[in-house]
Design a protein around this motif. Structure first.
Motif, mmCIF file in Angstrom:
data_model
loop_
_atom_site.group_PDB
_atom_site.id
_atom_site.type_symbol
_atom_site.label_atom_id
_atom_site.label_comp_id
_atom_site.label_asym_id
_atom_site.label_seq_id
_atom_site.Cartn_x
_atom_site.Cartn_y
_atom_site.Cartn_z
ATOM 1 N N GLU A 58 -7.178 2.274 4.544
ATOM 2 C CA GLU A 58 -6.203 3.036 3.649
ATOM 3 C C GLU A 58 -6.684 3.063 2.360
ATOM 4 O OE1 GLU A 58 -2.429 1.248 4.184
ATOM 5 O OE2 GLU A 58 -2.219 1.803 6.372
ATOM 6 N N LEU A 59 -7.053 1.963 1.704
ATOM 7 C CA LEU A 59 -7.967 2.114 0.370
ATOM 8 C C LEU A 59 -8.929 3.139 0.207
ATOM 9 C CD1 LEU A 59 -7.890 -1.722 -0.715
ATOM 10 C CD2 LEU A 59 -6.642 -0.042 -1.664
ATOM 11 N N ALA A 60 -9.804 3.266 1.280
ATOM 12 C CA ALA A 60 -10.832 4.142 1.194
ATOM 13 C C ALA A 60 -10.620 5.487 1.240
ATOM 14 C CB ALA A 60 -11.796 3.778 2.324
ATOM 15 N N GLN A 61 -9.527 5.653 2.048
ATOM 16 C CA GLN A 61 -8.973 7.290 2.318
ATOM 17 C C GLN A 61 -8.271 7.406 0.774
ATOM 18 O OE1 GLN A 61 -6.072 7.347 5.265
ATOM 19 N NE2 GLN A 61 -5.710 9.722 4.914
ATOM 20 N N SER A 62 -7.540 6.483 0.198
ATOM 21 C CA SER A 62 -6.710 6.707 -1.060
ATOM 22 C C SER A 62 -7.807 7.095 -2.043
ATOM 23 C CB SER A 62 -5.977 5.667 -1.354
ATOM 24 O OG SER A 62 -5.177 5.856 -2.606
ATOM 25 N N LEU A 63 -9.167 6.283 -1.995
ATOM 26 C CA LEU A 63 -10.076 6.555 -3.176
ATOM 27 C C LEU A 63 -11.026 7.660 -2.801
ATOM 28 C CD1 LEU A 63 -10.574 2.621 -3.657
ATOM 29 C CD2 LEU A 63 -9.940 4.208 -5.378
ATOM 30 N N VAL A 98 -15.005 1.283 -7.583
ATOM 31 C CA VAL A 98 -13.944 0.689 -6.576
ATOM 32 C C VAL A 98 -13.381 -0.686 -7.012
ATOM 33 C CG1 VAL A 98 -13.299 -0.089 -4.234
ATOM 34 C CG2 VAL A 98 -14.727 2.061 -4.609
ATOM 35 N N TYR A 99 -14.210 -1.460 -7.310
ATOM 36 C CA TYR A 99 -13.797 -3.085 -7.698
ATOM 37 C C TYR A 99 -12.542 -2.632 -8.937
ATOM 38 C CZ TYR A 99 -13.552 -7.640 -9.946
ATOM 39 O OH TYR A 99 -13.258 -8.773 -10.378
ATOM 40 N N ALA A 100 -13.229 -1.985 -9.878
ATOM 41 C CA ALA A 100 -12.459 -1.739 -11.209
ATOM 42 C C ALA A 100 -11.054 -1.100 -11.206
ATOM 43 C CB ALA A 100 -13.162 -0.779 -12.220
ATOM 44 N N ARG A 101 -11.145 -0.098 -9.933
ATOM 45 C CA ARG A 101 -9.891 0.443 -9.791
ATOM 46 C C ARG A 101 -8.839 -0.372 -9.052
ATOM 47 N NH1 ARG A 101 -9.960 6.095 -9.440
ATOM 48 N NH2 ARG A 101 -11.191 6.720 -11.162
ATOM 49 N N ARG A 124 -14.804 -2.485 1.082
ATOM 50 C CA ARG A 124 -15.087 -3.720 1.768
ATOM 51 C C ARG A 124 -15.757 -4.806 0.605
ATOM 52 N NH1 ARG A 124 -17.991 -2.571 5.722
ATOM 53 N NH2 ARG A 124 -16.106 -2.352 7.116
ATOM 54 N N ASP A 125 -16.673 -4.331 0.013
ATOM 55 C CA ASP A 125 -17.408 -5.244 -1.070
ATOM 56 C C ASP A 125 -16.726 -5.632 -2.327
ATOM 57 O OD1 ASP A 125 -19.562 -4.869 0.348
ATOM 58 O OD2 ASP A 125 -20.767 -3.335 -0.756
ATOM 59 N N ALA A 126 -15.694 -4.716 -2.496
ATOM 60 C CA ALA A 126 -14.791 -4.882 -3.549
ATOM 61 C C ALA A 126 -13.621 -5.909 -3.284
ATOM 62 C CB ALA A 126 -14.044 -3.424 -4.142
ATOM 63 N N ILE A 127 -13.164 -5.643 -1.996
ATOM 64 C CA ILE A 127 -12.276 -6.695 -1.452
ATOM 65 C C ILE A 127 -12.718 -7.969 -1.497
ATOM 66 C CG2 ILE A 127 -11.045 -7.407 0.480
ATOM 67 C CD1 ILE A 127 -9.781 -4.916 -0.752
ATOM 68 N N MET A 144 0.882 -1.106 -0.084
ATOM 69 C CA MET A 144 -0.118 -0.016 0.152
ATOM 70 C C MET A 144 0.796 1.363 0.122
ATOM 71 S SD MET A 144 -3.381 0.276 -0.369
ATOM 72 C CE MET A 144 -3.403 1.878 0.532
ATOM 73 N N ALA A 145 2.035 1.368 0.574
ATOM 74 C CA ALA A 145 2.766 2.407 0.916
ATOM 75 C C ALA A 145 3.075 2.935 -0.444
ATOM 76 C CB ALA A 145 3.975 2.133 1.918
ATOM 77 N N GLY A 146 3.017 4.220 -0.685
ATOM 78 C CA GLY A 146 3.574 5.096 -1.912
ATOM 79 C C GLY A 146 2.465 4.724 -2.938
ATOM 80 N N PHE A 147 1.457 4.306 -2.712
ATOM 81 C CA PHE A 147 0.470 4.215 -4.071
ATOM 82 C C PHE A 147 -0.741 5.077 -3.614
ATOM 83 C CE2 PHE A 147 -2.918 2.491 -6.518
ATOM 84 C CZ PHE A 147 -2.431 2.761 -7.846
ATOM 85 N N ASN A 148 -1.197 5.848 -4.551
ATOM 86 C CA ASN A 148 -2.326 6.482 -4.229
ATOM 87 C C ASN A 148 -3.503 6.444 -5.370
ATOM 88 O OD1 ASN A 148 -2.004 7.659 -1.677
ATOM 89 N ND2 ASN A 148 -0.156 9.116 -2.748
#
Length: 229
Positions: A41-46, A18-21, A54-57, A1-5
């Motif tokens: 972290e994913l939610a914050q980045s998106l 979200v799923y597609a991204r 959560r659904d995408a995961i 996760m670190a370094g990717f936004n």
């Protein structure tokens, strides 16, 4: 996760977006094998709430693109040697079919697109821009199914590349010319509407490029055996 936004999302169709991204990030190797992903972290980045993430995961776990290690830990899987060989064998058949259909159905604009993808990939390799080169390589492979108008096959390949993306990214820069040289043969076969040659060329591409991945997996297995001893 670190370094990717991720870029912040609009609120329309959040679940699918979200799923597609996240799927795109996996296919393009933006997460390394064994990388830990957190919903927050994913939610914050998106720029969205945790629910669509959560659904995408959960969908990506079902796709075998992610693995649930515990209630709070989700990781990118580490592909075993056996699993890689199986996926590669499937890819040889399916992408061979895609190449055959592309050779039979390609129009001038499709041939121009393949030519442009190769040229851009050459530039990326020359610049040692491995992330861009990897993305262009994936786009080239998917373009064959698109040109062949094989929608169902494209979906199947998408799921295979969800699992393969992180592993290919790990080894792409080591592959060097082997990752692109056979694309010229694919292009020539498509231009000549030679479906047999197109199939042979894409099989050679997957096989030769995959040799670097196999070497890495053998080394990883040997290192694991040494540690166990």
């Amino acid at each position: 996760m670190a370094g990717f936004n991720f870029e912040t999302l609009e609120r329309e169709n959040l679940g699918e977006t979200v799923y597609a991204r996240v799927a795109e990030a996996l296919i393009k190797g933006r997460f390394a094998p064994d990388a830990r992903l957190t919903i927050r972290e994913l939610a914050q980045s998106l720029g969205t709430s945790v629910t669509p993430v959560r659904d995408a995961i959960l969908r990506l776990i079902q796709d075998e693109a992610l693995v649930q290690k515990s209630a709070r830990e989700v990781r990118v899987p580490i592909i075993t040697l056996e699993r890689y060989r199986e996926i590669r064998q499937i890819r040889l058949k399916l992408e061979g079919l895609a190449a055959r259909e592309a050779a039979l159905k390609a129009k001038a604009k499709d041939i121009e697109r393949l030519h442009d993808l190769i040229a851009l990939n050459e530039r990326a390799i020359a610049d040692k821009n491995w992330a861009e080169g990897l993305e262009l390589n994936q786009t080239f492979h998917f373009a064959l199914a698109d040109i062949g108008d094989m929608v169902v096959l494209r979906g199947i390949l998408n799921r295979l590349w969800l699992q393969m993306g992180p592993l290919i990214a790990e080894s792409y820069h080591e592959g060097g010319r082997a990752m692109i040289d056979n694309h010229y043969a694919v292009l020539a076969a498509v231009e000549n509407k030679d479906s047999d040659a197109a199939e042979r060329a894409i099989i050679a591409d997957i096989t030769e490029g995959g040799n670097v991945i196999l070497e890495r997996l053998f080394s990883r297995r040997a290192a694991g055996a040494d540690q166990a001893n």
